[in-house]
Design a protein around this motif. Structure first.
Motif, short mmCIF file in Angstrom:
data_model
loop_
_atom_site.label_atom_id
_atom_site.label_comp_id
_atom_site.label_asym_id
_atom_site.label_seq_id
_atom_site.Cartn_x
_atom_site.Cartn_y
_atom_site.Cartn_z
N ALA A 69 13.01 -26.73 -29.79
CA ALA A 69 12.70 -26.42 -28.52
C ALA A 69 11.84 -27.52 -28.09
O ALA A 69 11.90 -28.02 -26.91
CB ALA A 69 11.87 -25.33 -28.25
N GLU A 70 10.76 -27.96 -28.85
CA GLU A 70 9.82 -28.96 -28.15
C GLU A 70 10.53 -30.36 -28.34
O GLU A 70 10.43 -31.05 -27.46
CB GLU A 70 8.78 -29.03 -29.55
CG GLU A 70 7.78 -30.09 -29.05
CD GLU A 70 6.58 -30.06 -30.01
OE1 GLU A 70 6.03 -31.30 -30.34
OE2 GLU A 70 6.31 -29.19 -30.57
N ALA A 73 12.55 -30.32 -25.12
CA ALA A 73 11.77 -30.41 -24.17
C ALA A 73 11.29 -31.86 -23.70
O ALA A 73 11.28 -32.43 -22.70
CB ALA A 73 10.61 -29.36 -24.00
N ALA A 76 14.10 -34.09 -22.49
CA ALA A 76 14.29 -33.86 -21.12
C ALA A 76 13.29 -34.56 -20.15
O ALA A 76 13.79 -35.13 -19.16
CB ALA A 76 14.37 -32.25 -20.95
N LYS A 77 12.02 -34.53 -20.63
CA LYS A 77 10.95 -35.07 -20.00
C LYS A 77 11.15 -36.62 -19.77
O LYS A 77 10.99 -36.97 -18.87
CB LYS A 77 9.51 -34.69 -20.45
CG LYS A 77 8.48 -35.09 -19.90
CD LYS A 77 7.25 -34.89 -20.53
CE LYS A 77 6.06 -35.70 -19.95
NZ LYS A 77 4.71 -35.47 -20.33
#
Length: 178
Positions: A69-70, A73, A76-77
């Motif tokens: 998940a990290e 994320a 995506a950032k």
């Protein structure tokens, strides 16, 4: 009377055991008690090890999910914060990609190109190329260029064709330019 005394003494002595026999019986009882205690401790230790292993597996699984998940994320950032290319920069990138494809051809000047564009992620140049092989044009084939690879679509009967298709889609080259 003497017979009574002898009979009484015989009965009294019959209940008595020798010191050696008593010590052996006590040692056997202690050994049995020790063995039982050792077995109980071993079972408790085995249960504790199993519980620890189960807890470690759960923690590892949880960390893997959190890491995934990290990572998603963070990527995506990164994509969201990535500066977009200007039209001029896209044009230059497209020209450089086409030039890299052309450099791989046996007859670079005979190569035809169409639908060349930078993909939406801005990390590949996608195009269709027609080139000569053994003096004959093969017909337009899809191609893409990244910083690491130049790949022109192989014939459909080759094993690598499916890999090419998957990578072409993964690069987003199957979508029209935006």
């Amino acid at each position: 009377m003497a017979a009574l005394c002898i009979a009484g003494l015989a009965i009294a002595c019959a209940g008595c055991e020798s010191d050696k026999d008593r010590k052996a019986r006590e040692a056997a009882a202690l050994q049995a008690k020790f063995n039982e205690q050792q077995r109980a401790e071993n079972l408790a230790l085995a249960r504790a090890l199993q519980e620890s292993a189960r807890a470690d597996r759960e923690a590892t699984s949880k960390r893997a999910v959190e890491t995934q998940a990290e990572s998603a994320a963070a990527f995506a950032k990164y994509l969201a914060e990535r500066p977009s290319m200007t039209v001029a920069e896209e044009s230059i990138a497209t020209e450089l990609g086409v030039a890299r494809i052309r450099s791989r051809m046996s007859e670079p000047d005979a190569m035809e190109i169409r639908n060349a564009h930078v993909n939406s992620a801005k990390n590949a140049v996608c195009a269709e190329v027609n080139y000569k092989e053994a003096g004959q044009y093969l017909g337009f084939r899809r191609a893409y260029v990244t910083a690491d690879v130049i790949w022109v679509e192989p014939p459909e009967n080759e094993v690598s064709h499916r890999v090419f298709e998957l990578n072409f889609k993964r690069m987003g080259c199957d979508k029209p330019p935006s």
